[in-house]
Design a protein around this motif. Structure first.
Motif, PDB file in Angstrom:
ATOM      1  N   ASP A 203      -4.818   3.118   5.195  1.00 17.21           N
ATOM      2  CA  ASP A 203      -4.539   2.092   4.192  1.00 17.21           C
ATOM      3  C   ASP A 203      -4.708   2.707   2.806  1.00 17.21           C
ATOM      4  O   ASP A 203      -5.827   3.000   2.382  1.00 17.21           O
ATOM      5  CB  ASP A 203      -5.484   0.910   4.371  1.00 17.21           C
ATOM      6  CG  ASP A 203      -5.249  -0.194   3.350  1.00 17.21           C
ATOM      7  OD1 ASP A 203      -4.273  -0.107   2.568  1.00 17.21           O
ATOM      8  OD2 ASP A 203      -6.048  -1.139   3.332  1.00 17.21           O
TER       9      ASP A 203
ATOM     10  N   GLY B  13      -3.289   1.159   0.076  1.00 19.29           N
ATOM     11  CA  GLY B  13      -2.894   0.083  -0.824  1.00 19.29           C
ATOM     12  C   GLY B  13      -3.523   0.210  -2.204  1.00 19.29           C
ATOM     13  O   GLY B  13      -4.740   0.376  -2.320  1.00 19.29           O
TER      14      GLY B  13
ATOM     15  N   GLN C 198       3.649   0.349   2.449  1.00 22.07           N
ATOM     16  CA  GLN C 198       2.412   0.077   1.719  1.00 22.07           C
ATOM     17  C   GLN C 198       2.678   0.028   0.210  1.00 22.07           C
ATOM     18  O   GLN C 198       3.497   0.773  -0.310  1.00 22.07           O
ATOM     19  CB  GLN C 198       1.377   1.164   1.988  1.00 22.07           C
ATOM     20  CG  GLN C 198       0.907   1.212   3.412  1.00 22.07           C
ATOM     21  CD  GLN C 198      -0.212   2.217   3.601  1.00 22.07           C
ATOM     22  OE1 GLN C 198      -1.169   2.234   2.840  1.00 22.07           O
ATOM     23  NE2 GLN C 198      -0.084   3.051   4.617  1.00 22.07           N
TER      24      GLN C 198
END
Length: 169
Positions: A71, A73, A114
């Protein structure tokens, strides 16, 4: 969807250095996404040189293939590089061009969903000597097709020529 800056060029054209400067200008804590497998001692030394180029601001994530499992992000991520990442797919797919391309495109598509600032380094293999054997020709084709796939999605594309970034998109 990621905001993508794609940087391509030949060996030792200054791709990684330029990409690092961009990432550092965009974030105080950039992420270096390393895709290399260490195949031999020479390659280990190349990796060490790249590591020594980065200071304490950088977070390093090592991932040979499954980029989307992380991740990222909201972060600035420098993926270095598509060529090494594709090598892992090509090897693991038994050097089957179509299978490796399909798997890499599927993973890339999931990864690029993402919300991140993504700077991508890749090699431009198609401008050099014509590969002398079938496997090398297949890999050059794989690299060229994947470069086209990523560049088409990129917001900005640079071609590095002798350390000079030439903006082409």
């Amino acid at each position: 969807m990621a905001s993508i800056t794609f940087i391509t060029g030949g060996a030792r054209s200054g791709k990684s250095s330029f990409a690092q400067r961009l990432a550092e200008a965009q974030s105080g804590k950039p992420v270096y996404l390393a895709t290399a497998r260490i195949w031999d001692e020479d390659f280990a030394q190349r990796v060490k040189r790249h590591q020594d180029d980065r200071d304490q601001r950088w977070q390093t994530v090592e991932e040979e293939k499954n980029l989307s499992k992380h991740d990222f992000g909201g972060q600035t991520v420098l993926l270095d590089c598509i060529t090494l990442w594709l090598t892992n797919y090509f090897h693991d797919c038994g050097y089957q061009l179509e299978e490796a391309l399909e798997a890499a495109k599927a993973e890339w598509t999931q990864f690029a969903e993402q919300e991140m600032n993504l700077i991508v380094v890749s090699n431009e293999l198609g401008m050099g000597v014509h590969p002398e054997n079938e496997m090398a020709r297949k890999f050059a084709d794989l690299q060229g097709w994947m470069n086209q796939f990523v560049a088409a999605q990129a917001d900005t594309v640079y071609l590095m020529v002798s350390g000079i970034p030439v903006k082409i998109k």
